[in-house]
Enzyme design. Structure first.
Site, PDB file in Angstrom:
ATOM      1  N   ASP A 102      -7.291  -7.011   3.368  1.00  0.00           N
ATOM      2  CA  ASP A 102      -7.346  -6.072   2.247  1.00  0.00           C
ATOM      3  C   ASP A 102      -7.751  -6.802   0.969  1.00  0.00           C
ATOM      4  OD1 ASP A 102      -6.367  -4.165   3.986  1.00  0.00           O
ATOM      5  OD2 ASP A 102      -4.273  -4.469   3.379  1.00  0.00           O
TER       6      ASP A 102
HETATM    7  N1  URA Z   1      -2.260  -6.310   7.360  1.00  0.00           N
HETATM    8  C1  URA Z   1      -2.365  -5.674   6.165  1.00  0.00           C
HETATM    9  O1  URA Z   1      -1.624  -4.762   5.880  1.00  0.00           O
HETATM   10  N2  URA Z   1      -3.306  -6.101   5.327  1.00  0.00           N
HETATM   11  C2  URA Z   1      -4.152  -7.143   5.584  1.00  0.00           C
HETATM   12  O2  URA Z   1      -4.980  -7.481   4.752  1.00  0.00           O
HETATM   13  C3  URA Z   1      -4.008  -7.773   6.824  1.00  0.00           C
HETATM   14  C4  URA Z   1      -3.064  -7.350   7.705  1.00  0.00           C
END
Ligand code: URA
Length: 235
Positions: A102
Site C-alpha cells: 500500500d
Molecule cells: N497488507 C496490507 O494491509 N498492506 C500492505 O501493504 C501489505 C500487506
C-alpha cells in the site's frame, strides 16, 4: 543480435545515442573497434566494451527496494509518484514490482523483469511467507492471537490461511508484532488486524520468501540482489 540493440538493452543509451557512440569508435567487439550499428554479435560469447569497459550481457535484473511511504506500487501512475521513480538509475528493461505494498506501507519490495520468478512468488498456490512488522492501536488478547494463527474472517469467501504471530510489545492501547502470512490478499494485514478489533498504524514488510530487507539499506534506496539471493529465491 545487433550491436546497437545490445547496447540499448545494457542501458548504455537510447538507440540514437548508442549509434552515435558506435560511430565515434567508443565500442569494441573482441578488442576490435566496430563502427557499424547493425554489426551482428553473439551476446553470449562476444566481449563487447564501451569506453574500454567490458559489458556482460544480462537479461534478467533483480533489485531490492526499501519502499518508503508515499509512493505507489505500480510501474506508471498519472497522479502519484511510483516506486519505479526511485529506480531511475537501475539497469534492465521491463522492470516491475513483484506484488503490491500500500502507499503508506514501507519495506521490502522486489523489483525485477523476471516474470517467471514473479509468478512463482505471487502464485496463490505457492504459499510464500511474507513477514511484516506491524504497529497497531487497540488491545490484543491471547484469543485474538490464536484467531490470527488459525484464520480470520476478513469479509472474503474464505477465512485467511493460518498466520504466525510474534507479539513484540503491548501497552496502553498499542501493540506491535511480527506477522507472517502466506497469502497476498488486498490490504490483508490491515484487514486481519481489523478483524481482531485493532487498527494498523504502521506497516513494514521485512521479508518475502527467502529474501530479507537489508538492514543497511536506507529508506527509498535500492540495491541489486546478490547471486546467492537470486539463487535462493529460485529454489
Ligand atoms: N497488507 C496490507 O494491509 N498492506 C500492505 O501493504 C501489505 C500487506
Amino acid at each position: 543480435m545487433r550491436l546497437d540493440k545490445f547496447l540499448c538493452d545494457m542501458q548504455i543509451g537510447t538507440r540514437s545515442q548508442v549509434k552515435g557512440f558506435i560511430k565515434k569508435g567508443l565500442v569494441s567487439v573482441n578488442d576490435i573497434i566496430v563502427k557499424k550499428s547493425d554489426f551482428q554479435l553473439d551476446e553470449e560469447k562476444d566481449n563487447v566494451c564501451y569506453m574500454g569497459q567490458s559489458l556482460s550481457y544480462q537479461k534478467l535484473y533483480y533489485y531490492m527496494l526499501y519502499k518508503p511511504a508515499g509512493v505507489v506500487t505500480a510501474t506508471k501512475d498519472s497522479q502519484e509518484p511510483t516506486v519505479m521513480t526511485l529506480l531511475l538509475d537501475a539497469r534492465g528493461k521491463g522492470l516491475f514490482p513483484v506484488g503490491r505494498l500500500d502507499k503508506d506501507t514501507e519495506g521490502l519490495l522486489l523489483i525485477t523483469n523476471d516474470g517467471e520468478l514473479a509468478h512463482n512468488l505471487l502464485s496463490p498456490g505457492k504459499h510464500v511467507d511474507k513477514t511484516y512488522y506491524v504497529e497497531c492501536a487497540g488491545d490484543i488478547t491471547d484469543s485474538n492471537i490464536r484467531q490470527l494463527e488459525v484464520g480470520v474472517d476478513i469479509g472474503d469467501t474464505a477465512l485467511t490461511l493460518p498466520a504466525k504471530v510474534n507479539l513484540l510489545s503491548q501497552s496502553k492501547g498499542r501493540y506491535s508484532m511480527e506477522l507472517t502470512i502466506i497469502e497476498g490478499r488486498f490490504h490483508q494485514v490491515k484487514r486481519m488486524i481489523q478483524a481482531v478489533g485493532g487498527t494498523v498504524t504502521y506497516l513494514r514488510r521485512l521479508s518475502m520468501g527467502t529474501l530479507y530487507l537489508d538492514s543497511t539499506l536506507q529508506k527509498g534506496a535500492y540495491r541489486p540482489l546478490t547471486e546467492q539471493e537470486i539463487m535462493d529465491l529460485n529454489n
